[in-house]
Scaffold this motif. Structure first.
Motif, PDB file in Angstrom:
ATOM      1  N   ASP A 307      56.915  52.359  38.205  1.00 27.29           N
ATOM      2  CA  ASP A 307      56.828  50.901  38.316  1.00 27.29           C
ATOM      3  C   ASP A 307      56.171  50.312  37.077  1.00 27.29           C
ATOM      4  OD1 ASP A 307      57.943  51.114  40.788  1.00 27.29           O
ATOM      5  OD2 ASP A 307      56.095  50.711  41.909  1.00 27.29           O
ATOM      6  N   THR A 308      56.444  49.024  36.838  1.00 25.77           N
ATOM      7  CA  THR A 308      55.760  48.332  35.750  1.00 25.77           C
ATOM      8  C   THR A 308      54.261  48.332  36.006  1.00 25.77           C
ATOM      9  OG1 THR A 308      57.679  46.914  35.372  1.00 25.77           O
ATOM     10  CG2 THR A 308      55.561  46.151  34.508  1.00 25.77           C
ATOM     11  N   TYR A 309      53.486  48.656  34.974  1.00 26.73           N
ATOM     12  CA  TYR A 309      52.029  48.713  35.139  1.00 26.73           C
ATOM     13  C   TYR A 309      51.491  47.348  35.564  1.00 26.73           C
ATOM     14  CZ  TYR A 309      47.085  49.063  34.119  1.00 26.73           C
ATOM     15  OH  TYR A 309      45.720  49.018  34.226  1.00 26.73           O
ATOM     16  N   SER A 310      50.576  47.360  36.525  1.00 27.41           N
ATOM     17  CA  SER A 310      49.986  46.128  37.026  1.00 27.41           C
ATOM     18  C   SER A 310      48.524  46.368  37.346  1.00 27.41           C
ATOM     19  CB  SER A 310      50.727  45.633  38.276  1.00 27.41           C
ATOM     20  OG  SER A 310      50.022  44.585  38.896  1.00 27.41           O
ATOM     21  N   ALA A 311      47.645  45.614  36.696  1.00 29.98           N
ATOM     22  CA  ALA A 311      46.215  45.717  36.993  1.00 29.98           C
ATOM     23  C   ALA A 311      45.929  45.294  38.427  1.00 29.98           C
ATOM     24  CB  ALA A 311      45.412  44.859  36.018  1.00 29.98           C
ATOM     25  N   ARG A 312      46.729  44.353  38.957  1.00 32.68           N
ATOM     26  CA  ARG A 312      46.540  43.918  40.334  1.00 32.68           C
ATOM     27  C   ARG A 312      46.819  45.063  41.312  1.00 32.68           C
ATOM     28  NH1 ARG A 312      49.506  39.580  40.248  1.00 32.68           N
ATOM     29  NH2 ARG A 312      51.419  40.708  40.674  1.00 32.68           N
ATOM     30  N   ASP A 313      47.848  45.852  41.041  1.00 38.57           N
ATOM     31  CA  ASP A 313      48.145  46.988  41.916  1.00 38.57           C
ATOM     32  C   ASP A 313      47.039  48.036  41.863  1.00 38.57           C
ATOM     33  OD1 ASP A 313      50.480  45.783  42.654  1.00 38.57           O
ATOM     34  OD2 ASP A 313      51.768  46.977  41.333  1.00 38.57           O
ATOM     35  N   VAL A 314      46.464  48.227  40.687  1.00 34.72           N
ATOM     36  CA  VAL A 314      45.343  49.165  40.565  1.00 34.72           C
ATOM     37  C   VAL A 314      44.153  48.678  41.376  1.00 34.72           C
ATOM     38  CG1 VAL A 314      43.689  50.188  38.957  1.00 34.72           C
ATOM     39  CG2 VAL A 314      46.099  49.994  38.303  1.00 34.72           C
ATOM     40  N   GLN A 315      43.858  47.381  41.271  1.00 33.80           N
ATOM     41  CA  GLN A 315      42.730  46.824  42.015  1.00 33.80           C
ATOM     42  C   GLN A 315      42.937  46.932  43.520  1.00 33.80           C
ATOM     43  OE1 GLN A 315      39.846  45.679  40.781  1.00 33.80           O
ATOM     44  NE2 GLN A 315      39.087  45.242  42.849  1.00 33.80           N
ATOM     45  N   ARG A 316      44.136  46.604  43.982  1.00 35.87           N
ATOM     46  CA  ARG A 316      44.415  46.687  45.416  1.00 35.87           C
ATOM     47  C   ARG A 316      44.350  48.126  45.904  1.00 35.87           C
ATOM     48  NH1 ARG A 316      49.594  42.490  45.840  1.00 35.87           N
ATOM     49  NH2 ARG A 316      48.370  40.558  45.702  1.00 35.87           N
ATOM     50  N   SER A 317      44.799  49.060  45.085  1.00 33.70           N
ATOM     51  CA  SER A 317      44.717  50.473  45.467  1.00 33.70           C
ATOM     52  C   SER A 317      43.273  50.913  45.590  1.00 33.70           C
ATOM     53  CB  SER A 317      45.453  51.328  44.434  1.00 33.70           C
ATOM     54  OG  SER A 317      46.832  51.003  44.376  1.00 33.70           O
ATOM     55  N   MET A 318      42.426  50.503  44.657  1.00 37.46           N
ATOM     56  CA  MET A 318      41.002  50.835  44.715  1.00 37.46           C
ATOM     57  C   MET A 318      40.371  50.290  45.989  1.00 37.46           C
ATOM     58  SD  MET A 318      39.980  50.008  40.767  1.00 37.46           S
ATOM     59  CE  MET A 318      38.231  50.033  41.137  1.00 37.46           C
ATOM     60  N   GLU A 319      40.715  49.054  46.328  1.00 34.54           N
ATOM     61  CA  GLU A 319      40.117  48.444  47.517  1.00 34.54           C
ATOM     62  C   GLU A 319      40.589  49.144  48.788  1.00 34.54           C
ATOM     63  OE1 GLU A 319      41.025  44.330  47.337  1.00 34.54           O
ATOM     64  OE2 GLU A 319      39.718  43.946  45.612  1.00 34.54           O
ATOM     65  N   ALA A 320      41.865  49.508  48.835  1.00 32.92           N
ATOM     66  CA  ALA A 320      42.375  50.203  50.020  1.00 32.92           C
ATOM     67  C   ALA A 320      41.697  51.557  50.194  1.00 32.92           C
ATOM     68  CB  ALA A 320      43.887  50.379  49.902  1.00 32.92           C
ATOM     69  N   ILE A 321      41.510  52.288  49.098  1.00 37.68           N
ATOM     70  CA  ILE A 321      40.824  53.583  49.172  1.00 37.68           C
ATOM     71  C   ILE A 321      39.377  53.394  49.585  1.00 37.68           C
ATOM     72  CG2 ILE A 321      40.049  55.569  47.815  1.00 37.68           C
ATOM     73  CD1 ILE A 321      42.578  55.221  46.111  1.00 37.68           C
ATOM     74  N   SER A 322      38.713  52.401  49.001  1.00 39.17           N
ATOM     75  CA  SER A 322      37.308  52.150  49.318  1.00 39.17           C
ATOM     76  C   SER A 322      37.117  51.831  50.789  1.00 39.17           C
ATOM     77  CB  SER A 322      36.774  51.011  48.443  1.00 39.17           C
ATOM     78  OG  SER A 322      35.428  50.732  48.734  1.00 39.17           O
ATOM     79  N   ARG A 323      38.003  50.994  51.358  1.00 41.57           N
ATOM     80  CA  ARG A 323      37.893  50.657  52.782  1.00 41.57           C
ATOM     81  C   ARG A 323      38.068  51.894  53.654  1.00 41.57           C
ATOM     82  NH1 ARG A 323      40.886  46.001  51.213  1.00 41.57           N
ATOM     83  NH2 ARG A 323      42.830  46.995  51.877  1.00 41.57           N
ATOM     84  N   ARG A 324      39.051  52.736  53.304  1.00 42.25           N
ATOM     85  CA  ARG A 324      39.290  53.922  54.120  1.00 42.25           C
ATOM     86  C   ARG A 324      38.109  54.893  54.037  1.00 42.25           C
ATOM     87  NH1 ARG A 324      43.606  56.668  56.034  1.00 42.25           N
ATOM     88  NH2 ARG A 324      44.269  54.564  56.585  1.00 42.25           N
ATOM     89  N   VAL A 325      37.579  55.117  52.835  1.00 44.68           N
ATOM     90  CA  VAL A 325      36.468  56.056  52.679  1.00 44.68           C
ATOM     91  C   VAL A 325      35.232  55.539  53.399  1.00 44.68           C
ATOM     92  CG1 VAL A 325      34.935  57.147  51.000  1.00 44.68           C
ATOM     93  CG2 VAL A 325      37.382  56.998  50.529  1.00 44.68           C
TER      94      VAL A 325
END
Length: 775
Positions: A307-325
């Motif tokens: 996929d095209t690189y997106s800083a927003r996708d990176v941020q959302r991925s970090m938040e999703a992982i953080s919530r799960r952990v």
């Protein structure tokens, strides 16, 4: 030894008696350098303080009888007396054992007035200036006030404002102070130029900025007012735009604004370095925390290889992982993305590293700058409170929530060291903005209701409590009228539950044969499931009244039955689920809006049915360079009687709102000339929008091309009658073009559609003018 001490004291006294003389803003020390041993005075003699009073002077100096003092104390006392603003001159000297304080009082302001101001009213200017009636007149204070007034006018785009003063003595050492204001013309932004952009046109980048070139509607939007802080925010908006579209090396090299004083216009030039466009390379998760499975976390990622690189996708991925952990019992775990650039194939591999961060706790949340919004309204957007484990992803999520509220023009969140090494202070700086609005909506139905107007007043931060209130009234040129009142408490009983109620009434003259009235109310509670998903429960009670206003025989049998019964009551219990990732409600470019609703009527009243319906619309930018946005949507519904046959008003009615090119209620089953609705419907739509060429960007006009299709069929109102037509599943379709104006009052649409599939009994309407979104 005593003789030497007396001599030293005498020398010091002589030095101090030379005094400190201050004139204007300066302070000149005339004392001797001999001050090793301070002098002592027995009394303080104040001269010249006729209005202020001697006691007030004594209280504003640091020297006291019987206490040692030095030249530094005299210097500090003089400065302190000047800072009161009551004196134009201050002299302090020592005469024997007496400290002599001689002051010259400033004139007293009798009245402060403003002349020549129209764009900023007197009450607003009164809060800006520091000069006050019954306060001292000071040249320094007046000069500062003039600068404050100039800054206030610059904030509304009038940089060439001229401010002078008139001082008129009125006796008894008093003056009237007048600020004379020549507001001048608005300072406009003539051009916004970009240098170094190759991937995107100037027009596409200009759409990202909050600052706009001046246009004919700029006096409403005020987006052409130049402001350094807004320009810095625009720089950040450009960075986020490029970062989210693959340009991870993007830089703003410079942004300059040049004012042409002859024309009173700014030219803004932004120079950028776009860099290369990247795609995601390998994306994976690594965990050093025992009990946290990295493979389980990878399914939460929104960044995908290729996929095209997106800083927003990176941020959302970090938040999703953080919530799960965090939910797994690791509140201190942190998520750190690690990028691996490959310059040969222009990819960025991302590894999300989950490790055990430092143990830190929130000591307090400090809120600053909110002059209207209550502290608790800000505080409740945080999922953490004092004493909880500190989590940076939670802070980022709270910042987005606060910005999405629309209560603040700016939101900044920072952290400071607390009282211990493991304590963190969260500092929230906000600036309140206007949250009330007055709207005027309009629509036009050719051959139907004619011109329809609606006026509404909204306040989404009522009394700074974050509550939403809306009052609206509307109607057509005929006898159609609507009235609505809504109230919402977004945090009911301290929980993230949006509870509210709606009260409504409508009066409709459907045709020349009967009138229709509807009134009632709804109570509702909405609970979030995730950041994008919410569920709503509601209860609605309605009263419906049909009144004969013409020839009864001219009506079809279903409507004759309504007139015969006259009054109906409905008691409806409903439930909805809404998924919404739309990026901008007024001008969406990406995201999905989907809703599903089912309701049951039968808890009392005259209705007895079960109804289910839903809709969706998906937006995707098809071309960033040309700002072409595509969207597809659809809707469907079905109703079934759970008692006897359905009433006309319980069946679905669709038409021009869903399939353009037809009148409202213009398709589906009909009995004679009356639409009776259907039990089932479904629709589909595809649309593309694009900037209107040759028009200034500040006008916010977009063109549209579209195709709609759908059907409405089935009938449970009249059975076994040959007079009813259109109960079969015949498809209708239309194609058309339109203009969308993103006006200051909301999006306005002008559509022209031509039916390409229809039935002979359908009612057409090619032109449609409305004020609404499609989701």
């Amino acid at each position: 030894m005593k003789t030497g001490s007396r001599l030293l004291n005498a020398v010091s006294a002589v030095a101090l008696s030379a005094g400190v003389v201050s004139s204007g803003a300066g302070v000149a020390l005339l004392a001797s350098t001999v001050a090793a041993e301070a002098a002592v005075i027995q009394r303080i003699d104040v001269r010249g303080a006729e209005r202020v009073g001697a006691d007030a002077v004594r209280s504003n100096i640091s020297i006291r009888p019987g206490q040692n003092f030095s030249n530094a104390d005299i210097d500090a006392s003089v400065k302190q007396l000047f800072e009161t603003g009551f004196f134009s001159d201050v002299r302090i000297s020592v005469s024997g054992s007496t400290l002599v304080v001689t002051v010259t009082e400033n004139e007293l302001i009798n009245q402060v007035v403003f002349n020549g101001n129209r764009k900023i009213k007197d009450d607003r200017l009164s809060t800006i200036v520091q000069s006050r009636a019954l306060g001292p007149y000071s040249d320094a204070l007046v000069s500062a006030d003039i600068q404050r007034i100039r800054e206030a006018y610059a904030a509304i785009g009038r940089n060439d404002v001229e401010v002078t003063t008139q001082v008129v003595p009125v006796g008894q050492n008093r003056v009237n102070l007048a600020y004379v204001i020549n507001e001048g013309d608005r300072t406009k932004i003539r051009d916004i130029n970009f240098v170094g952009n190759n991937a995107y046109s100037d027009g596409r980048l200009a759409a990202v900025l909050q600052t706009k070139e001046s246009g004919i509607f700029s006096f409403l939007t005020r987006k052409d007012v130049f402001n350094e802080d807004k320009l810095r925010a625009d720089e950040e908006a450009l960075r986020q735009f490029y970062y989210n579209n693959g340009y991870a090396d993007f830089r703003v090299i410079s942004s300059d604004a040049t004012l042409n004083e002859a024309t009173n216009e700014y030219t803004v030039t932004i120079t950028v370095d776009e860099g290369q466009r990247y795609r995601f390379g390998e994306v994976r998760v690594e965990s050093t925390v025992d009990g946290v499975d990295a493979a389980d976390l990878e399914r939460l990622l929104e960044s995908r290889a290729g996929d095209t690189y997106s800083a927003r996708d990176v941020q959302r991925s970090m938040e999703a992982i953080s919530r799960r952990v965090s939910s797994l019992g690791y509140p201190f775990a942190r998520v750190v993305p690690r990028g691996d650039r490959n310059f040969e194939n222009n990819t960025i591999g991302v590894t999300y590293l989950v490790d055990q961060g430092e143990r830190a706790y929130v000591e307090r949340i400090e809120i600053r700058g909110n002059t209207r919004t209550r502290d608790y309204v800000v505080r409740r957007e945080f999922d953490i409170s004092e004493g909880d484990a500190f989590n940076q992803e939670v802070i980022s999520r709270a910042k987005r929530r606060l910005e999405a509220l629309g209560y603040f023009s700016t939101v900044n969140i920072s952290t400071q060291q607390g009282s211990a090494s493991d304590r963190v202070v969260i500092v929230v700086d906000v600036v309140d903005q206007a949250t009330g609005s007055f709207g005027i909506g309009a629509g036009y139905s050719v051959g139907g209701d004619g011109l329809i107007l609606e006026a509404s007043v909204e306040e989404k931060n009522f009394l700074g409590r974050g509550q939403f209130i809306r009052v609206a009234a509307g109607g057509g040129l005929e006898s159609n009228r609507t009235y609505n009142f809504s109230f919402t408490e977004p945090y009911f009983l301290g929980y993230r539950l949006a509870a509210g109620f709606d009260v409504f009434r409508s009066e409709t003259s459907s045709n020349a044969n009967y009138d229709y009235e509807e009134q009632g109310g709804t109570v509702r509670v909405t609970a979030p499931i995730t950041e994008d998903l919410a569920t709503t429960f509601r209860y609605t009670y309605k009263e419906l009244t049909y009144t004969l206003d013409g020839n009864l025989s001219a009506l079809s049998v279903p409507y004759q039955n309504l007139i015969a019964k006259r009054e109906f009551q409905q008691s409806i219990l409903g439930h909805s689920i809404v998924y919404n990732t739309i990026d901008d409600r007024n001008n969406p470019r990406e995201g999905l809006y989907a809703s599903f609703t089912h309701e049951y009527a039968g808890l009392g009243g005259d209705s007895d049915y079960y109804k289910v319906y839903g809709k969706f619309r998906y937006y995707q930018t098809l071309s960033d360079e040309f700002d072409i946005v595509g969207s597809v949507g659809g809707s469907a519904g079905h109703v079934v009687a759970t008692g006897d046959n359905l009433n006309v008003f319980e069946q679905f009615q669709i038409g021009g709102r869903e399939i353009r090119g037809f009148k409202n209620n213009g398709i589906g089953p009909r009995a004679g000339n009356d639409s009776i609705g259907g039990t089932t419907y479904f629709t589909a739509s595809a649309e593309a929008t694009f900037p209107m060429p040759f028009l200034p960007q500040d006008l916010n006009f977009r063109g549209a091309v579209f195709a709609d299709a759908g059907t409405l069929y089935g009938n449970d109102v009249v059975t076994g009658s040959s007079a009813v037509v259109g109960t079969d599943m015949s498809m209708r379709a239309s194609v058309g073009a339109g203009i969308v104006w993103l006006s200051p009052f909301g999006p306005l649409r002008f559509d022209y559609a031509v039916p390409v599939m229809k039935e002979d009994f359908d009612k057409e309407q090619n032109f449609r003018f409305s004020m609404a979104n499609q989701f």
